[in-house]
Design a protein around this motif. Structure first.
Motif, mmCIF file in Angstrom:
data_model
loop_
_atom_site.group_PDB
_atom_site.id
_atom_site.type_symbol
_atom_site.label_atom_id
_atom_site.label_comp_id
_atom_site.label_asym_id
_atom_site.label_seq_id
_atom_site.Cartn_x
_atom_site.Cartn_y
_atom_site.Cartn_z
ATOM 1 N N ALA A 18 0.839 -1.188 0.000
ATOM 2 C CA ALA A 18 0.000 0.000 0.000
ATOM 3 C C ALA A 18 0.872 1.235 0.000
ATOM 4 C CB ALA A 18 -0.928 0.020 1.218
ATOM 5 N N THR A 21 -4.433 7.116 -2.201
ATOM 6 C CA THR A 21 -3.885 5.836 -1.769
ATOM 7 C C THR A 21 -3.916 4.860 -2.928
ATOM 8 O OG1 THR A 21 -6.037 5.049 -0.972
ATOM 9 C CG2 THR A 21 -4.608 6.158 0.622
ATOM 10 N N TYR A 71 -3.310 0.362 -3.510
ATOM 11 C CA TYR A 71 -3.141 -0.914 -2.841
ATOM 12 C C TYR A 71 -2.813 -2.009 -3.835
ATOM 13 C CZ TYR A 71 -5.554 1.346 1.049
ATOM 14 O OH TYR A 71 -5.914 2.199 2.066
ATOM 15 N N LYS A 102 -6.480 -5.009 -1.280
ATOM 16 C CA LYS A 102 -7.702 -4.247 -1.492
ATOM 17 C C LYS A 102 -8.874 -4.866 -0.740
ATOM 18 C CE LYS A 102 -6.421 -2.473 -6.037
ATOM 19 N NZ LYS A 102 -6.655 -2.579 -7.499
#
Length: 123
Positions: free
Chosen positions: A49, A58, A60, A65
C-alpha cells in the motif's frame, strides 16, 4: 539520521486483525509519500500500500484491497497499515518506506526504509 520504526506486528489467527505503525524521524514527514511493503521467507519484497504526502491518495496491491487500509497523520509523523481478515499468505515481515517522489508502488522509488515488523498468521 532518518529513522522509520515499525511496530504492531505479531501472531494472529486467520481472520484476525492487526494495526501496524511506522513512526518517522529525521525528515520532514509531510514531504514524503509513504509505502508499506512486505517480504515473506524466500520471496521478493512486494508492494502492499502507499499514501500520498497529505493522505489524499492511496493505492493498494490487489491482495490488500478491501482488507488493508493505509493512513497517516503528519502531525504525529506516523503512517499506519490496518489489516483485517488476515490470511496465512499475509505472513511476512512488513516494512514501511518513504519516498520524496509522488505516490509510488515500486520499491526502487523509496529513499528510506524501516527495519520491519513480523506478521504471522496461523491457520
Amino acid at each position: 539520521q532518518v529513522q522509520l520504526v515499525e511496530s504492531g506486528g505479531g501472531l494472529v489467527q486467520a481472520g484476525g486483525s492487526l494495526r501496524l505503525s511506522c513512526v518517522a524521524s529525521g525528515l520532514t514527514f509531510g514531504n514524503y509519500a509513504m509505502g508499506w511493503f512486505r517480504q515473506a521467507p524466500g520471496k521478493e519484497r512486494e508492494f502492499v500500500a502507499t499514501i500520498s504526502r497529505r493522505g489524499a491518495s492511496t493505492a493498494y496491491a490487489d491482495s490488500a484491497k478491501g482488507r488493508f487500509t493505509i493512513s497517516r497523520d503528519n502531525a504525529k509523523n506516523t503512517v499506519w497499515l490496518h489489516m483485517i481478515s488476515l490470511k496465512p499468505e499475509d505472513t511476512a515481515v512488513y516494512y514501511c518506506a518513504a519516498t520524496i517522489s509522488s505516490i509510488a508502488t515500486m520499491s526502487g522509488y523509496y529513499n528510506y526504509w524501516g527495519q520491519g515488523t513480523q506478521v504471522t498468521v496461523s491457520s
